[in-house]
Motif scaffolding. Structure first.
Motif, mmCIF file in Angstrom:
data_model
loop_
_atom_site.group_PDB
_atom_site.id
_atom_site.type_symbol
_atom_site.label_atom_id
_atom_site.label_comp_id
_atom_site.label_asym_id
_atom_site.label_seq_id
_atom_site.Cartn_x
_atom_site.Cartn_y
_atom_site.Cartn_z
ATOM 1 N N VAL A 192 9.416 2.572 14.176
ATOM 2 C CA VAL A 192 9.622 2.241 12.773
ATOM 3 C C VAL A 192 11.060 2.582 12.387
ATOM 4 N N ARG A 193 11.723 1.585 11.803
ATOM 5 C CA ARG A 193 13.076 1.815 11.291
ATOM 6 C C ARG A 193 13.011 1.858 9.770
ATOM 7 N N ALA A 194 13.837 2.693 9.170
ATOM 8 C CA ALA A 194 13.846 2.829 7.712
ATOM 9 C C ALA A 194 14.104 1.489 7.037
ATOM 10 N N ALA A 195 14.875 0.614 7.656
ATOM 11 C CA ALA A 195 15.189 -0.693 7.070
ATOM 12 C C ALA A 195 13.953 -1.589 6.964
ATOM 13 N N GLN A 196 12.895 -1.260 7.681
ATOM 14 C CA GLN A 196 11.671 -2.063 7.651
ATOM 15 C C GLN A 196 10.691 -1.597 6.579
ATOM 16 N N ILE A 197 11.067 -0.571 5.822
ATOM 17 C CA ILE A 197 10.165 0.017 4.840
ATOM 18 C C ILE A 197 10.666 -0.340 3.443
ATOM 19 N N PRO A 198 9.790 -0.863 2.570
ATOM 20 C CA PRO A 198 10.237 -1.233 1.230
ATOM 21 C C PRO A 198 10.689 -0.024 0.423
ATOM 22 N N ASP A 258 0.845 -1.194 0.000
ATOM 23 C CA ASP A 258 0.000 0.000 0.000
ATOM 24 C C ASP A 258 0.884 1.250 0.000
ATOM 25 N N ILE A 259 0.898 1.966 -1.130
ATOM 26 C CA ILE A 259 1.781 3.134 -1.281
ATOM 27 C C ILE A 259 1.509 4.179 -0.208
ATOM 28 N N GLN A 260 0.238 4.441 0.095
ATOM 29 C CA GLN A 260 -0.093 5.440 1.124
ATOM 30 C C GLN A 260 0.447 5.031 2.489
ATOM 31 N N ARG A 261 0.233 3.777 2.850
ATOM 32 C CA ARG A 261 0.686 3.277 4.164
ATOM 33 C C ARG A 261 2.210 3.345 4.267
ATOM 34 N N VAL A 262 2.902 2.957 3.215
ATOM 35 C CA VAL A 262 4.368 3.001 3.221
ATOM 36 C C VAL A 262 4.842 4.452 3.335
ATOM 37 N N GLY A 263 4.144 5.383 2.651
ATOM 38 C CA GLY A 263 4.482 6.802 2.772
ATOM 39 C C GLY A 263 4.361 7.291 4.205
ATOM 40 N N GLU A 264 3.289 6.864 4.884
ATOM 41 C CA GLU A 264 3.112 7.221 6.298
ATOM 42 C C GLU A 264 4.250 6.662 7.143
ATOM 43 N N LEU A 265 4.613 5.405 6.899
ATOM 44 C CA LEU A 265 5.709 4.788 7.659
ATOM 45 C C LEU A 265 7.022 5.528 7.431
ATOM 46 N N ARG A 266 7.266 5.970 6.195
ATOM 47 C CA ARG A 266 8.489 6.726 5.900
ATOM 48 C C ARG A 266 8.528 8.033 6.681
ATOM 49 N N ARG A 267 7.394 8.733 6.713
ATOM 50 C CA ARG A 267 7.343 10.002 7.452
ATOM 51 C C ARG A 267 7.570 9.780 8.941
#
Length: 120
Positions: free
Chosen positions: A24-30, A6-15
């Protein structure tokens, strides 16, 4: 988990990761959600429910389909959950024979050169 597609969810995780909030660690985000979506559409990647334990899905699917798993996970926690010693030993043996460790050299994926496929 499914939410990695889910692009939106991943964007939220990045922020959240960028702000240092949450767990949340950056390494856990695709890195490439679009690629993951393409792989999922072609049946090469399958998402799992986020509340479930994805390792169990991975091993069950590979075992049911005669597959192999490219991973550096030793799956000690799943082995430990097996109640009978015979089940633990059987799972440990399957993991040893069907899990291929890996590393990256720059952008190149390098599978364990010592791994040998088993004859079944």
């Amino acid at each position: 988990p499914d939410y990695y597609l889910d692009i939106q969810r991943v964007g939220e995780l990045r922020r959240v990761a960028k702000l240092g909030l949450g767990n949340v660690r950056a390494a856990q985000i695709p890195d490439d959600v679009t690629l993951l979506q393409q792989l999922a559409s072609s049946g090469l990647v399958v998402g799992t429910p986020p509340q479930d334990y994805d390792d169990a899905y991975t091993l069950e699917y590979a075992r049911a389909h005669g597959g192999y798993v490219v991973t550096n996970d030793k799956y000690r926690d799943i082995i430990k959950k097996q109640e009978a010693a015979r089940e633990r030993d059987g799972l440990r043996r399957w993991i040893r024979d069907h899990c291929i460790s890996f590393t990256f050299v720059g952008d190149e994926l390098l599978l364990n050169p010592d791994f040998r496929f088993v004859e079944e």
